[in-house]
Motif scaffolding. Structure first.
Motif, short mmCIF file in Angstrom:
data_model
loop_
_atom_site.label_atom_id
_atom_site.label_comp_id
_atom_site.label_asym_id
_atom_site.label_seq_id
_atom_site.Cartn_x
_atom_site.Cartn_y
_atom_site.Cartn_z
N UNK A 375 0.84 -1.21 0.00
CA UNK A 375 0.00 0.00 0.00
C UNK A 375 0.87 1.25 0.00
N UNK A 376 2.02 1.17 0.61
CA UNK A 376 2.92 2.30 0.65
C UNK A 376 3.56 2.63 -0.69
N UNK A 377 3.43 1.75 -1.66
CA UNK A 377 3.99 2.01 -3.00
C UNK A 377 3.02 2.78 -3.90
N UNK A 378 1.74 2.84 -3.54
CA UNK A 378 0.74 3.50 -4.37
C UNK A 378 1.09 4.98 -4.52
N UNK A 379 1.03 5.46 -5.77
CA UNK A 379 1.36 6.84 -6.08
C UNK A 379 2.80 7.04 -6.52
N UNK A 380 3.62 6.04 -6.32
CA UNK A 380 5.03 6.15 -6.70
C UNK A 380 5.22 5.84 -8.19
#
Length: 443
Positions: A375-380
């Motif tokens: 989830x922390x990779x979303x937007x990267x």
């Protein structure tokens, strides 16, 4: 004559089978996609999973049925289980005419030629060699986008639970010159990503008494090859990873920010019983240094639950360190005895119900960590090396493709039907996180 190769186990077995496939084609034999069409079966075995010998016996029992209509059909059994069981395969199954160990693989093509000439011949290739058995390079005109390159064979660590030193022998490093030649040849023929393989790559060259370069220097030499976009390696032992390798993650653009670093247990008592030669604080210090060198590094690991003598407190130590590190993913297993290793005689054994409960808790924790990390990779924005079509297809008028980002995470991308982008590196924006993968849109 047609052949069919069954491959079980690790990436080294996959690499061995790929070489064997190329070598047999060089002999004029033809691979087939359906086992019922085969005249020769080759089974590359693995000892890691539970009851591997029985699974191979079951497979051979099924393959024997093909000999009823085609008496000329024969099989060869190789890999770690073959090294353990040896000639008993020849005695138990009349159509098994070849057994070969890990060092014997290099001699299999010539053995197959002899077996085809003499239908009554049976042979075994089970002796260990005192040097790396270099293989003839059977290379296709166009290299795969991603390739594995073996840099060593065997292991000298003798961890209490591990069968590898007994089935793959003592550590034997390849010549760095041979490795670099193979890697350069792959890149020249279109390979874009190379993974260096060994049981413990960080100890590469240590068996050569200073006559070869250390692993950190090998990494830098391979990473410098013109045209190579990505470099990975596996597997690493925490006790042998040095400062130069850690620094390489922050200094070499081609070296992917991903490290598989087996922990096995978070308990110092269990680690000592396993013979791992590091403790939990040592491991955490390595993680701290890695993240200082490369803040975005993806860390994955191996974990064993239920090792003999593991208490509830020992298991909680494992849960605690898994939380502290926050692994992107992990491979976790219930301990099971392997004949001939030290742990087989260790007591007390942990009952299966307890091992099952602990494994379920550990895997649930890892699922939560993996979900959060993805989830922390979303937007990267990420560079994705496309491996091929996805098994699950998306909207009409598109084709779903699958690839990996530098951290090794699986990424799905939708593209127009007419475009084949296998082998391309696409810049994408990550738009969704799934349970074990990501979805991205091409920028």
């Amino acid at each position: 004559m047609n052949y069919y190769i069954f491959t079980f186990g690790c990436q080294m077995n996959v690499s061995d089978s790929l070489w064997l496939d190329q070598a047999l084609q060089a002999l004029g034999l033809k691979p087939c996609s359906r086992e019922e069409e085969a005249d020769i079966f080759l089974i590359n075995t693995c000892s890691v999973r539970e009851k591997p010998e029985q699974k191979i016996y079951s497979l051979l029992g099924r393959l024997y049925e093909y000999t009823r209509e085609k008496p000329h059909v024969f099989a060869g059994v190789g890999g770690c289980v073959a090294q353990q069981v040896g000639r008993r395969f020849l005695e138990r199954f009349s159509f098994v005419r070849l057994v070969f160990g890990t060092d014997g693989l290099v001699m299999v093509p010539e053995a197959i030629k002899r077996l085809l000439k003499d239908r009554h011949l049976k042979t075994s290739l089970l002796d260990f060699q005192d040097h790396y058995p270099e293989r003839k390079g059977y290379q296709p005109e166009k290299a795969p986008v991603q390739a594995f390159v073996n840099i060593m064979q065997g292991c000298d660590n003798f961890c209490a639970y591990c069968i590898v030193p007994y089935t793959r022998g003592r550590q034997k490093s390849r010549s760095s010159r041979e490795i670099l030649q193979e890697c350069a040849g792959l890149v020249a023929r279109g390979c874009r990503e190379i993974t260096l393989l060994g049981q413990n790559v960080n100890s590469f060259g240590q068996d050569k008494e200073g006559r070869d370069i250390p692993f950190s220097e090998l990494l830098r030499s391979v990473a410098a090859l013109p045209g190579l976009e990505r470099l990975r390696f596996t597997t690493s032992h925490p006790k042998d990873i040095d400062e130069e390798v850690i620094q390489a993650f922050g200094e070499l653009p081609a070296l992917c920010p991903h490290l598989h670093l087996p922990l096995q247990s978070g308990s110092d008592q269990v680690l000592s019983s396993m013979g791992r030669k590091y403790n939990s604080d040592d491991y955490l210090r390595i993680v701290e240094k890695l993240r200082s060198s490369c803040p975005d590094i993806s860390l994955t690991t191996d974990l064993i639950v239920g090792f003999p003598g593991e208490t509830d407190a020992d298991f909680e130590d494992t849960m605690d360190i898994v939380k502290k590190v926050g692994f992107d993913s992990s491979f976790s297993f219930k301990y099971s005895d392997r004949p001939g290793v030290r742990a087989a005689d260790m007591q007390p054994k942990i009952d299966d119900e307890t091992k099952t409960e602990r494994l379920a808790r550990l895997q649930q924790l890892q699922s939560e960590l993996t979900r959060d990390r993805l989830a922390g990779r979303v937007g990267r924005q990420e560079l994705v090396l496309v491996e091929g079509r996805s098994k699950k297809q998306g909207p009409p008028d598109t084709v779903s493709w699958t690839g990996r980002d530098p951290g090794g995470r699986l990424v799905h991308v939708h593209l127009p039907v007419e475009r084949d982008c296998t082998g391309e590196v696409l810049r994408v924006t990550i738009v969704r996180a799934h349970k074990h993968s990501l979805s991205g849109e091409v920028i």
